[in-house]
Design a protein around this motif. Structure first.
Motif, PDB file in Angstrom:
ATOM      1  N   MET C 211       0.116  15.040   4.073  1.00 19.67           N
ATOM      2  CA  MET C 211      -0.363  14.935   2.596  1.00 19.67           C
ATOM      3  C   MET C 211      -0.683  13.535   1.616  1.00 19.67           C
ATOM      4  SD  MET C 211      -0.739  18.211   3.180  1.00 19.67           S
ATOM      5  CE  MET C 211      -0.414  18.072   4.913  1.00 19.67           C
ATOM      6  N   GLY C 212       0.109  12.543   1.222  1.00 17.44           N
ATOM      7  CA  GLY C 212      -0.782  12.047   0.276  1.00 17.44           C
ATOM      8  C   GLY C 212      -1.633  11.126   1.330  1.00 17.44           C
ATOM      9  N   VAL C 213      -0.944  10.806   2.396  1.00 15.60           N
ATOM     10  CA  VAL C 213      -1.997   9.284   2.426  1.00 15.60           C
ATOM     11  C   VAL C 213      -3.247  10.017   3.726  1.00 15.60           C
ATOM     12  CG1 VAL C 213      -1.323   7.448   4.757  1.00 15.60           C
ATOM     13  CG2 VAL C 213      -0.070   8.396   3.432  1.00 15.60           C
ATOM     14  N   PHE C 214      -3.464  10.737   3.885  1.00 11.83           N
ATOM     15  CA  PHE C 214      -3.680  11.612   4.771  1.00 11.83           C
ATOM     16  C   PHE C 214      -5.046  12.740   4.160  1.00 11.83           C
ATOM     17  CE2 PHE C 214      -2.128  10.491   8.775  1.00 11.83           C
ATOM     18  CZ  PHE C 214      -3.538  10.537   9.321  1.00 11.83           C
ATOM     19  N   GLY C 215      -4.547  13.351   3.151  1.00 10.12           N
ATOM     20  CA  GLY C 215      -5.020  14.259   2.373  1.00 10.12           C
ATOM     21  C   GLY C 215      -5.678  14.086   1.040  1.00 10.12           C
ATOM     22  N   ILE C 216      -4.670  13.061  -0.251  1.00 15.55           N
ATOM     23  CA  ILE C 216      -5.013  13.118  -0.853  1.00 15.55           C
ATOM     24  C   ILE C 216      -5.971  12.109  -0.443  1.00 15.55           C
ATOM     25  CG2 ILE C 216      -4.677  11.697  -3.519  1.00 15.55           C
ATOM     26  CD1 ILE C 216      -2.493  14.159  -3.415  1.00 15.55           C
ATOM     27  N   GLY C 217      -5.601  10.664   0.036  1.00 16.16           N
ATOM     28  CA  GLY C 217      -6.354   9.489  -0.153  1.00 16.16           C
ATOM     29  C   GLY C 217      -7.496   9.655   0.681  1.00 16.16           C
ATOM     30  N   GLU C 218      -7.824  10.969   1.433  1.00 16.76           N
ATOM     31  CA  GLU C 218      -8.960  10.839   2.508  1.00 16.76           C
ATOM     32  C   GLU C 218      -9.831  11.574   1.347  1.00 16.76           C
ATOM     33  OE1 GLU C 218     -10.164  10.709   5.908  1.00 16.76           O
ATOM     34  OE2 GLU C 218     -11.876  12.113   5.256  1.00 16.76           O
ATOM     35  N   ILE C 418       1.464  10.034  -5.189  1.00 20.17           N
ATOM     36  CA  ILE C 418       2.678   8.316  -5.553  1.00 20.17           C
ATOM     37  C   ILE C 418       1.722   8.226  -3.887  1.00 20.17           C
ATOM     38  CG2 ILE C 418       4.137   6.761  -4.793  1.00 20.17           C
ATOM     39  CD1 ILE C 418       5.931   7.525  -6.830  1.00 20.17           C
ATOM     40  N   PHE C 419       2.111   8.950  -2.636  1.00 14.39           N
ATOM     41  CA  PHE C 419       1.741   8.251  -1.958  1.00 14.39           C
ATOM     42  C   PHE C 419       0.142   8.272  -1.270  1.00 14.39           C
ATOM     43  CE2 PHE C 419       5.842   8.306  -0.219  1.00 14.39           C
ATOM     44  CZ  PHE C 419       6.338   7.869   0.553  1.00 14.39           C
ATOM     45  N   GLY C 420      -0.466   9.692  -2.304  1.00 14.42           N
ATOM     46  CA  GLY C 420      -2.107   9.451  -2.581  1.00 14.42           C
ATOM     47  C   GLY C 420      -2.475   8.173  -2.496  1.00 14.42           C
ATOM     48  N   VAL C 425      -5.087   2.854  -0.964  1.00 12.31           N
ATOM     49  CA  VAL C 425      -5.271   1.185  -1.287  1.00 12.31           C
ATOM     50  C   VAL C 425      -5.331   1.097   0.215  1.00 12.31           C
ATOM     51  CG1 VAL C 425      -3.464  -0.328  -1.432  1.00 12.31           C
ATOM     52  CG2 VAL C 425      -3.867   1.357  -3.132  1.00 12.31           C
ATOM     53  N   PHE C 426      -4.889   1.824   0.968  1.00 12.73           N
ATOM     54  CA  PHE C 426      -4.599   1.685   3.145  1.00 12.73           C
ATOM     55  C   PHE C 426      -5.637   1.414   3.370  1.00 12.73           C
ATOM     56  CE2 PHE C 426       0.105   3.907   3.637  1.00 12.73           C
ATOM     57  CZ  PHE C 426       0.562   2.151   2.695  1.00 12.73           C
ATOM     58  N   ARG C 427      -6.601   2.062   2.729  1.00 13.71           N
ATOM     59  CA  ARG C 427      -7.586   2.963   3.387  1.00 13.71           C
ATOM     60  C   ARG C 427      -9.390   1.626   2.693  1.00 13.71           C
ATOM     61  NH1 ARG C 427      -9.482   8.085   4.789  1.00 13.71           N
ATOM     62  NH2 ARG C 427     -12.300   7.875   3.575  1.00 13.71           N
TER      63      ARG C 427
END
Lengths: 323, 153, 501
Positions: C211-218, C418-420, C425-427
């Motif tokens: 959810m953090g990396v995909f959802g919020i990051g997106e 935090i993962f968001g 950053v990863f993106r």
């Protein structure tokens, strides 16, 4: 604040409708914290028992799963909760007796932070082996272990689990050794035992009785004080010549320390009645659990003995599960 | 040199090195064990060293290879969205679900260029809060406090 | 003949009026809750478990099974529509499904998922009915050594998921493996990388990271380019797959079904490998692998079929041996116990009505799923054409509540934030999160099985080669690695030659 409360209630469209009961406990739903995921032994115990208790208490009882850190996360939260009888905990031997023996720092002290209510149910452990394992009874196993030190693999449901410590106790009492192979819970341990990847294990009777009946596992002994009616030919550990390996896995109910006397009395009464009712007893016996329904006094005496005993096993076996 | 400092590869490498080094440092005391009884420290040590090495490779590549620049950071959405999520956690316990949800929606929505207070959106917000309260709290029994500790619940 | 009479018994049970109703309610509830971002099958079943306590055992299990595949399918819906994989198996669906949605083909992607799932579910149910006992014995042949080799194969396969730089694929996989180590070490009980926080003693939840990396990051990434990308979606180009689409998804569905059915049987995490094994396979056999990650319909059809086939066959070890192959099956076993049924090998002989009724109801449930979801596709597509600045705060709300409900803890909400941040950053750095998530899932299992295998073999590392199943998988992993690296090596060589010449 009342205005705010009303307003929010109106916004939410939630009518707060408590059935008009006589004054006194309980006036609102009771929360029972299970410090393990849904579907496990503590969860089942809590749900079966509370379903019945709702009838006598006249309020819904909500089971809340708060898993984490071998149950100590949820237990720590209950220890800090208000002792008003609206927060209870149903935990296992691990939460009450083994964690205190094993961990240097716990977020709770079971003897000081809880008002102990009752030991609800217990189930003996059984010593099982893969059918192809050479030993067929306890004496053969002991002889085999002595001939092959540090060779035989003992599967357990985790480092510091009750079956791990039972195996350690067994080694200590028989002067033998083995290789402890921990798994993530009982199910994968049993799977590898059936598949022959691990050789021997102590498991809860209820978890393996069907595999024993189907011939997928070999039953060597039972750790109860008497033989079990489902397996009348299987000797107890004592009968098989090993003293002091009488072990039960148990589930018990407690509340934060400082319950008002009348609340405590009402809870004890409701718990005992629920546990002793025939349908609840039947449900438990179907899954290999025996209803204990001890008094709070018996519970605290028993808990003291259990903590001491496992502390000894942990110290003698130099077992560590944390840094 | 300043050109290298703009490259994605450089910063990705720096991130790998930083995280790998941190993991190695935290895990330095975990027992390594033997090949029979591998300790808890075996995997972390191998993996963190590998991550650091990959980090150096990525940094090295940024010096020798053409690469894209990182570009501008969208600070406003980043801070508002991450902040709103964290704030939800804080407010949930103290002020309860209703307030926490409203704050979460308003703060996160403020990250958009199209954000303005209008009637239609406000009705939507109230409906969303009501939906969550009914479905999650009443329907599914998720133990979310509707009103938090500050309301004396 | 016996199978036929058993199936007849199952049909009688599953087609009884009330069981049909419960199956339908289960599928409906599962879908309805599963489409809420953050609520995957495990959370959904855990929450709805008490609802089934009052029912007779057969109906309760039929309803739970319905909730399971409903939620599973609902999870794929959010993966496609808003890039939120609610569970590990829909990570790969999000890769191409979300790209299709952005190209205005959300309807096609959803229909592909529904059709693929239905076909896979049908085949897997037949397999389950005919071959359950022998297949269960196969599952028992998998010991720690075999699982370790399977995980190695899975890890190599996850490199194929990345469509960018190979170096970053390796980096992100290793980062994922490290993240997976957070929590209590199964073999020694030592807690690692928990910063002394008891909330982290059991590790970080997959949903929290996803959810953090995909959802919020997106969300943050979309807001960054809001002015240039105000219209999230191009105009929707038809809801149903065209004849050409159908031709293209037929083979992937067949391959995905076969892979998923096989891997689903393995209790030690095989089912979650199914969907991305299928993705890897499709990308490998495709003549145009460069389309993957940019909206290739095969990248939805294969994994979705594998996912659903695996979901069905994961019932095999549970029903025939009483062994839960994943957290959902563990909950099913809990439900059986609550109903007074002791799960184990005797269920099939002692409870034939339950066993066969459940199997037949699975097929009926899959049919309901198709009937329910095909008409709903239009609704979903309309939902995501809501202006993005209204949509994303709502997505965030569901993510936050969903993540909270996993352990009923606000701590997980903070972790997700935090993962968001990390996801954004990863993106920015072109580090793809999908390989990281797979490393995150596989890492702890790989370590656990390796160490257990070494413990059982008394330190003899040759077990991985002397056991045939294990050796086969290691060889496959080697071949796959070679095919992944070969083009890179060749390119480098060509560059070198060009410089010389």
């Amino acid at each position: 604040m009342t205005a705010l409360k009303l307003l929010s209630a109106a916004i939410l469209g939630v009518a707060i409708s408590a059935p008009a009961l006589a004054a006194g406990y309980p006036e609102k739903p009771v929360t029972v914290v299970v410090p393990f995921p849904a579907g496990g032994a503590s969860d089942t115990t809590a749900r079966v028992t509370t379903q019945k208790m709702q009838e006598s208490l006249g309020q819904p009882i909500v089971v809340e799963n708060k898993p984490g850190a071998n149950g100590s996360l949820g237990a720590g939260q209950v220890a800090k909760a208000k002792p008003d009888g609206y927060t209870l905990i149903v935990g296992s031997i691990g939460v009450y007796a083994i964690n205190p023996a094993l961990y240097k720092s716990l977020p709770y002290d079971p003897t000081k932070d809880f008002d102990l209510l009752t030991v609800a149910v217990r189930t003996p452990n059984v010593l099982v082996a893969n059918p192809s394992f050479p030993a067929n009874n306890v004496q053969e196993l002991v002889a085999y272990l002595k001939k092959n030190p540090e060779k035989v693999t003992f599967a357990s449901s985790g480092a510091g689990s009750s079956d791990h410590l039972t195996a350690a106790l067994f080694w200590q009492k028989t002067g033998t050794t083995g290789v402890h192979v921990p798994y993530k819970g009982g199910a994968p341990a049993i799977t590898d035992l059936i598949g022959g990847h691990a050789e021997v294990s102590f498991q809860n009777l209820g978890a393996v009785s069907n595999h024993i009946k189907a011939g997928k596992l070999k039953l060597l002994a039972i750790t109860s004080d008497k033989r079990n009616s489902a397996f009348p030919d299987t000797p107890t550990m004592k009968e098989a010549g090993v003293e002091g390996v009488e072990v039960y896995s148990w589930q018990a109910v407690a509340a934060p320390k400082g319950l008002p006397a009348d609340v405590k009395g009402k809870l004890e009464q409701s718990l005992t009645a629920a546990l002793n009712s025939p349908d609840v007893k039947g449900k438990f016996s179907d899954i290999g659990f025996e209803v204990v329904a001890s008094t709070s006094g018996q519970f605290s005496e028993f808990l003291g003995q259990e903590i001491n005993r496992w502390k000894n096993v942990v110290e003698t076996g130099k077992i560590t599960a944390d840094q | 040199m300043s050109y290298v400092l703009q490259k994605k590869d450089f910063w990705a490498g720096a991130l790998y090195i930083a995280l790998g080094a941190a993991a190695f440092w935290i895990g330095r005391d975990y027992p390594m064990g033997s090949s029979v009884r591998m300790g808890a420290g075996y995997f972390p040590a191998v993996l963190s060293v590998a991550l650091v090495l990959i980090g150096f490779a990525s940094v090295a590549r940024s010096f020798f290879q053409e690469g894209e620049a990182v570009g501008a950071i969208a600070w406003k959405p980043l801070l508002l969205i991450v902040g709103a999520t964290a704030l939800f956690g804080v407010l949930l316990q103290t002020l309860g679900l209703a307030v926490a949800l409203i704050v979460l929606v308003l703060v996160s929505a403020a990250a958009s260029q199209h954000f303005r207070i209008e009637l239609k959106a406000s009705i939507g917000l109230v409906l969303l809060v009501a939906f969550c309260a009914l479905v999650f709290v009443k329907g599914l029994g998720v133990p979310l406090p509707l009103l938090g500790s500050w309301f004396g619940e | 003949m016996e199978t036929l009479s058993n199936l007849w018994l199952g049909l009688e049970t599953a087609l009884s009026f009330w069981n049909l109703v419960y199956c339908m309610i289960g599928v409906f509830l599962g879908t309805a809750i599963g489409v809420l971002p953050g609520l995957g099958p495990v959370a959904t079943i855990a929450m709805l478990l008490p609802v089934t306590f009052g029912l007779p055992p057969v109906s309760a299990l039929i309803m739970l099974a319905g909730i399971y595949y409903g939620a599973q399918y609902g999870g794929s819906t959010t993966a496609i529509l808003v890039n939120l994989p609610g569970e590990s198996s829909s990570v790969v669906t999000a890769l191409d499904g979300y790209q299709m949605a952005r190209q205005g083909k959300a309807g096609t992607a959803l229909a592909t998922a529904a059709i693929g799932s239905f076909f896979a579910g049908t085949v897997a149910t037949i397999l389950l009915a005919i071959f359950a006992p022998p297949l269960a014995d196969l599952a028992l042949r998998f010991g720690p050594a075999e699982y370790f080799s399977l995980m190695v194969l899975g890890l190599v396969a996850s490199i194929v998921l990345a469509h960018g730089s190979l170096l970053h694929a390796f980096g992100m996989i290793i980062l994922g493996l490290l993240l997976g180590l957070i929590g209590t070490d199964v073999n020694s009980g030592t807690t690692r990388f928990t910063f002394g926080l008891p909330q982290m003693a059991d590790g970080i939840g997959f949903v929290v990271v996803a959810m953090g990396v995909f959802g919020i990051g997106e969300i943050i990434g979309n807001l960054e380019n809001e002015s240039t990308r105000t219209v999230m979606l191009k105009s929707v180009t038809g809801l149903m797959p065209t004849r050409d689409d159908l031709k293209r998804i037929a083979a992937p569905i067949l391959r995905g079904t076969a892979l998923g059915s096989m891997l689903g049987i393995l209790p030690g995490g095989g089912a979650m490998l199914a969907s991305f094994a299928a993705y890897t396979l499709e990308k490998k056999v495709s003549k145009t692998p460069e389309r993957f990650g940019k909206g290739a319909i095969e990248g939805v059809a294969g994994p979705e079929s594998a996912n659903n086939a695996g979901a069905q066959t994961s019932f095999i070890p549970m029903l025939t041996l009483g062994i839960p192959s994943n957290p959902v099956m563990a909950l099913m076993i809990g439900a059986m116990i609550m109903q007074g049924i002791q799960p184990g090998p005797s269920v099939m002989t002692e409870q034939p009505v339950l066993f066969w009724g459940l199997i037949v109801s699975m097929w009926i449930g899959n049919l309901f799923l198709l009937v329910l979801n095909l008409p709903l596709i239009g609704l979903w597509v309309r939902m995501i054409s809501v202006p993005y600045h209204f949509l994303y705060p709502a997505i965030l709300v569901f993510c936050a509540i969903g993540v909270f409900s996993l352990n009923n803890a606000t701590f997980d909400v903070y972790l997700m934030a935090i993962f968001g941040f990390l996801g954004y950053v990863f993106r920015k750095l072109d580090c793809e999160p999908a390989p990281m998530l797979l490393g995150f899932i596989l890492g702890p299992m790989m370590e656990e099985h390796l160490r257990r295998a070494m413990l059982i073999s008394k330190g003899d590392a040759t077990v991985f080669l002397s056991r045939p199943i294990s050796a086969t998988m290691l060889i496959l992993a080697l071949v796959l690695l070679a095919t992944v690296l070969a083009p890179v090596v060749r390119r480098k060589r060509e560059e070198a030659f060009q410089e010389e010449g």
